[in-house]
Structure formats: C-alpha cells, structure tokens
Scaffold this motif. Structure first.
Motif, PDB file in Angstrom:
ATOM      1  N   THR A 116       0.853  -1.248   0.005  1.00 48.71           N
ATOM      2  CA  THR A 116      -0.053  -0.025  -0.060  1.00 48.71           C
ATOM      3  C   THR A 116       0.933   1.271  -0.162  1.00 48.71           C
ATOM      4  N   ASN A 117       0.089   2.476  -0.295  1.00 49.98           N
ATOM      5  CA  ASN A 117       0.942   3.829  -0.297  1.00 49.98           C
ATOM      6  C   ASN A 117       2.157   3.798  -0.953  1.00 49.98           C
ATOM      7  N   ARG A 131       7.767   2.808  -0.348  1.00 48.16           N
ATOM      8  CA  ARG A 131       6.127   3.308   0.082  1.00 48.16           C
ATOM      9  C   ARG A 131       6.452   3.993   1.241  1.00 48.16           C
ATOM     10  N   ARG A 133       5.619   5.106   5.137  1.00 49.24           N
ATOM     11  CA  ARG A 133       5.249   4.727   6.348  1.00 49.24           C
ATOM     12  C   ARG A 133       4.722   6.011   7.209  1.00 49.24           C
ATOM     13  N   TRP A 134       4.021   5.645   8.353  1.00 48.24           N
ATOM     14  CA  TRP A 134       3.864   6.929   9.282  1.00 48.24           C
ATOM     15  C   TRP A 134       3.264   7.987   8.512  1.00 48.24           C
TER      16      TRP A 134
ATOM     17  N   ASP B 126       2.355   2.623  12.198  1.00 43.54           N
ATOM     18  CA  ASP B 126       3.674   2.602  11.656  1.00 43.54           C
ATOM     19  C   ASP B 126       3.813   2.134  10.063  1.00 43.54           C
ATOM     20  N   SER B 127       3.449   0.929   9.887  1.00 46.18           N
ATOM     21  CA  SER B 127       3.339   0.420   8.326  1.00 46.18           C
ATOM     22  C   SER B 127       2.328   0.841   7.600  1.00 46.18           C
ATOM     23  N   GLY B 128       1.098   0.933   8.233  1.00 47.19           N
ATOM     24  CA  GLY B 128      -0.049   1.229   7.292  1.00 47.19           C
ATOM     25  C   GLY B 128      -0.558   0.445   6.052  1.00 47.19           C
ATOM     26  N   ASP B 129      -0.539  -0.996   6.386  1.00 49.96           N
ATOM     27  CA  ASP B 129      -0.860  -1.781   5.369  1.00 49.96           C
ATOM     28  C   ASP B 129      -2.400  -1.876   4.994  1.00 49.96           C
ATOM     29  N   TYR B 130      -3.150  -1.866   5.703  1.00 53.79           N
ATOM     30  CA  TYR B 130      -4.701  -1.838   5.599  1.00 53.79           C
ATOM     31  C   TYR B 130      -5.201  -3.234   5.075  1.00 53.79           C
TER      32      TYR B 130
END
Lengths: 324, 254
Positions: A116-117, A131, A133-134, B126-130
């Motif tokens: 993601t992102n 990608r 983070r935070w 922190d890693s925001g993986d969803y």
C-alpha cells in the motif's frame, strides 16, 4: 498489461484515482505494455472519457444486477475473476479507503502480497517499491513478491496528467460469477450530514490548538480568531484525546489532512503525526512558548510566547484594523 | 459475547525519527511504546461492549516479548486476558501477521473457545498496510467491515458506520464478523490504579507462531528529505501582534 482498478462512489471517481492512472500509464510505458482499466458496477459512460484521456486503451466494465452500490467483497471477487482472465503483470489501485479495501480483499482471495501507499515502482527484477510509512514521515524500500503485483499508489505523489490517446478506448463487458454470500457486506443505507460552519478539510484558514491550549474553554479565543479570519478551528491529537475538541476536528495521521492557505498552530509542539496532517498547508505560523519546539523548524513564521496572551492581543489588533 | 481485539505495539515517535543501524527499524533507544491509535479505540470498544452485553474480551498482539507491556495496559482498561504471539522483534509482513493470528484463533476454536467479534485497527500507525483484518476475515470465512467509527451490536447482528465525504455509510453484517475501526470511534479511558493492579494477575498466554513465507519484504528504511529553512521569527509575546497582522495582510487572509 497494467490493470488499474477504478474506485468510485456511484459513478463519481476521485483525484487520487486520476493520479494513480497517470502513475500506471508511466509504469505501462516502462514495461512496454498497455494500460487497461477496470470499472465495477456503474454505467461507464461518465468515466470512460476520463479513462481514455488518461491513456487507458481498454476499459473492462463489470456488470451484474447485484453491483449497484458498493460491496467490497463482491467487488474484490470481480477483480480477482478479471485478473484470472486477463493475466495482468501489475494491478494498481489508488490508496483511498475503497482502493485499499478492495485490493486487500483481492490479495486475501488470491493469496497474493500487496503493497500500500507506494510512491515509486522499480520493475526490476526484482520488483521493488518505495512506500510511505507513518503517513509519509518514513519511507520503506521493499521487494514485492507474487504475481501479479498488487499495489496501491499514495495520494499526491504524482500530478494527474492526461496522456496521449492513440485510438478510442474500447469497452469490454465482463460478467462475473457471484453468489449471494458475496453481498453480505454492502452499503445498506446512507445518512447525509449537514456540516455546520467551515469544513476543516477545505478551509482557507485553520487555527489549530494543542496541549498548550490546556482546556476546552481555552479554545474559545482560537474560535474567535478563526472567525475573524473566515476560517475554522482544529486540534492536535492531545486536544481531541483530552476531549477538548471532538475527534472530527483532529488534524493529523489519525484525523484530517488539511490544505489551507494559512495554518496557525497554537501550543502544538509538532509531533510527526501532526505534521502529516498539515503538510498540505501553504503557509504555517507557529505560536509556542517553547522556542525549542520542533514545529518552528517546519514553519514559515514563528512567534515565541504564551498563546493565552498572544491570541487575545492578535484579536484586538485585528479588530482595530477592521474598524479603521 | 466473546471478543478478540488485535493490537500492534508501535514506538511513541514524538517529533523526529532516526533510522537504527541495519536500516530495518527506527531507533527506539530513547522512545516509549504505545498501542497504535486506532487499536486503542478497538480495546476501549471491546471493554464497553462486554460491560454492556456481558461476556469476555481477549487482546492479542504479535511482537517481541516486551509487547506484554501493551497487553497489560489493555487489561488494565478492562480486557480479561491476553495472547502474545512472540517474535524476535523483526518485522513480519501483513500476510505473515495475519496467518499467525489465524493460527492462534483456530487453536482457540479447537479448544471450544469461539469468538463472536474480531476487532482490529483499520491500519497500523507505522506500516499502514490496511490488510491484516481483511486477510484474517477471509481465512476464517467471516464478513469484514472496515474503517468503522460507530459500532452497535444488535443481537446476532453488527450495525457499523463508516464516514464518507458527505455523511455516513451504514453496513449490517451477521456475527461472527471482523470489524476494523478508526480513532474517533470512542474516547479511550485511562487505566485506573485498580485496573493496573488487577491487570498484573490476568493471564497472558505466550505462543511461538509459525512464520509464513514473506510477501512484502522490507529492504531498508529511509527518511524523506527535509524541506524548509525554519521559521521567520515575528517576535516574542503579545508585542508580536502588529507583525502577525502585517503577515496576515501579506498572505491575503485579512
């Protein structure tokens, strides 16, 4: 091919999706493959021209009587079936609520990893992504395994730009196989809320308050200042976690992202989670009694001192100007 | 009502981050740790639900042995027991994390302990993986609603609300279900002294999870380039007001 999943709400797409298409077009050029798009459940007429202008050569429209409104599991099942039939090299979505949600369901259904992102993709091999983070305060280089590659593109890492269009985008209809169970998660109703006052996310001036404001009452002078400037008030996570402001007024990683012409941050030290929320502000003014507050390093203007003295003084100065 | 809440321990970063040697983690020598904000609300919601409906709540986390601090903190707020999936502290990708959680849930189910509701954060700070909650839902074959800011259990059903650009989207799913939540769902309580005392005696089950093959492999972390040369200082205290007004006029907001 690079397959772009278009997230939309009842036929209306979003800017981040157009940015993702721009990203996808460049990626497809690098790979020497076409960019195709996948639309679920709506009459494609409205979006088809957009997709074509952004360089999509073929639009796959998934049609089924059950796909009138958003249903993440059913949408993902359709995407998985299209992937199986078209065998794309890369599947992209915008890193929006729906983009991330649907692609994560696809990842779970297919057993594939997903990144993601993403900000950059290096097709390799090995296939690597950069990608966020935070909320973009930290970057990660990672290798994305699996085939096809599933990735969502972070908002605003690329400007949405139309690309050259060679021929008319052709339209293919895809009929998915769905079971009733796939519809167990769907939007069953909606409530529209009338927002009062200026919307934090689109306000041209935002006055923010943090720990230094000290109380719910402390926000009254910030309200007054915001009112004089035609803006609105927001708070840091400290302010919302203490119940001084409702959570819907939070600016930051777990709250709102704002993009005003001017952000006046009062009594906020500048933790990374807060900075993520106000990164879009054109100008930032920081009022803080601690001259060592990290926020000063990220601001355009700074005033050192107690906000409880400075803000009232500023209000009377503005009133003087206005009555002059 | 039997609830499982899955939480992640993240560093309490403050104003700036540094990369640790090896480039695979941020330097945490001088940092405290906390539960990711969305999950803090998941813990609070679980406690409120069992206070209202009866039953019990379990908190689960995957991470190094020190994660016990965050599990005790959750128990101090009213969670009954904890499961710690112990790792060496290296980063597990979302697929690995999800399969370790599923393994632990299945083990519980074999012992006759079934959960009605699984709460996760919508994404980690922190890693925001969803994706961890969604992957777990698929493995368990239960429905999953994400990004939830209002939650109500009505008998065998969950009514969940997700914020949209213009209001609320309403979802209704049958239990058992996975619900991933966002901060704003509630205002989490602070642990009471009594809660903290009783939490010390609550059980923590430690398990050594199997690590599935990696799918998203962390190579290195880096900091984004810093912009901005620092603020133009307009003065100190209330004497700065006229200069602030001059800036406001310059920027066209006055």
């Amino acid at each position: 091919m690079v397959l772009a999943f278009i997230d939309h709400d009842r036929g209306t797409s979003n800017l981040v999706c157009l940015q993702m298409l721009t990203f996808g077009r460049q990626l497809a050029e690098t790979l020497g493959v076409p960019l195709q798009a996948l639309l679920i459940g709506c009459d494609a007429a409205g979006l088809r021209d957009d997709l074509h202008r952004y360089g999509v050569s073929q639009v796959h429209v998934v049609k089924h009587p059950w796909l009138e409104d958003y249903a993440p599991e059913a949408w993902a099942k359709c995407v998985a079936q299209v992937i199986k039939s078209l065998r794309p090299k890369v599947v992209l979505a915008a890193s929006t609520e729906r983009g991330n949600e649907v692609l994560a369901h696809v990842a779970a259904l297919t057993g594939l990893p997903m990144a993601t992102n993403c900000m950059e993709v290096n097709t390799g091999p090995p296939f690597q992504v950069l990608r966020q983070r935070w909320g973009s305060s930290l970057l990660e280089e990672a290798e994305l395994h699996g085939d096809p590659k599933l990735a969502t593109i972070a908002p605003h890492v690329i400007e949405a730009k139309e690309g050259k269009t060679c021929a008319e985008a052709s339209l293919e209809t895809f009929s998915p196989i769905l079971e009733e169970k796939d519809l167990r998660v769907r939007v069953t109703a909606r409530e529209e809320t009338q927002s009062e006052g200026v919307d934090l996310r689109t306000a041209s001036v935002v006055v923010g308050g943090g720990r230094g404001v000290g109380s719910e009452e402390g926000f009254r002078t910030l309200e007054e200042l915001a009112g004089l400037l035609g803006g609105t008030v927001g708070g840091s996570r400290v302010a919302t976690n203490n119940g001084w402001r409702p959570h819907s007024h939070q600016i930051g990683l777990t709250g709102n992202r704002i993009a005003p012409n001017l952000y006046i941050a009062c009594g906020i030290s500048g933790a990374i989670q807060h900075l993520v929320g106000c990164k879009g502000a054109k100008h930032v003014m920081v009022i803080n009694k601690d001259s060592g507050a990290p926020f000063f390093r990220r601001a355009d203007y700074g005033v050192v001192g107690d906000l409880h003295e400075i803000v009232p003084a500023l209000i009377s100065e503005i009133r003087k100007k206005k009555s002059a | 009502m039997n609830i499982l809440v899955c939480v992640k321990r993240v560093p309490d970063t403050g104003a700036r981050m540094e990369i640790a040697p090896g480039e695979k983690a941020i330097e945490t020598r001088n940092l405290g740790f906390t539960i990711s904000p969305h999950e803090e609300c998941a813990v609070e919601e679980a406690v409120r639900l069992i206070e209202k409906l009866g039953g019990s709540a379990t908190v689960l986390s995957l991470g190094p042995p020190d994660v016990e601090d965050q599990l005790r903190d959750s128990m101090a707020r009213g969670i009954d027991r904890a499961i710690l999936l112990e790792t060496d502290g290296s980063e597990w990708d979302p697929g690995q994390t999800a399969s370790a959680i599923v393994e632990a849930i299945r083990m519980r189910e074999k012992q006759g302990n079934r959960f009605d509701l699984f709460l996760f954060g919508n994404e980690s700070a922190d890693s925001g993986d969803y994706q961890v909650g969604i992957r777990v839902a698929h493995a368990l074959d239960v429905p999953c609603v994400t990004g939830i800011k209002r939650l109500e259990v009505q008998g065998e059903k969950v009514v969940a609300r997700r914020e949209s650009a213009t209001g609320w989207e309403i979802y209704e799913v049958m239990l058992p279900a996975v619900v991933t939540v966002k901060e704003g769902l509630n205002l989490p309580r602070h642990p009471s002294l009594r809660g903290t005392m009783t939490a010390r005696k609550k059980p923590v089950e430690r398990l050594q999870p199997n690590r599935a093959p990696v799918g998203l492999e962390l190579l290195r972390l880096k900091l984004p380039s810093e912009q901005g040369a620092g603020a133009e200082m307009l003065g100190q205290g209330k004497e700065a007001a006229p200069r602030i007004v001059a800036v406001l006029e310059e920027l066209g907001v006055l």
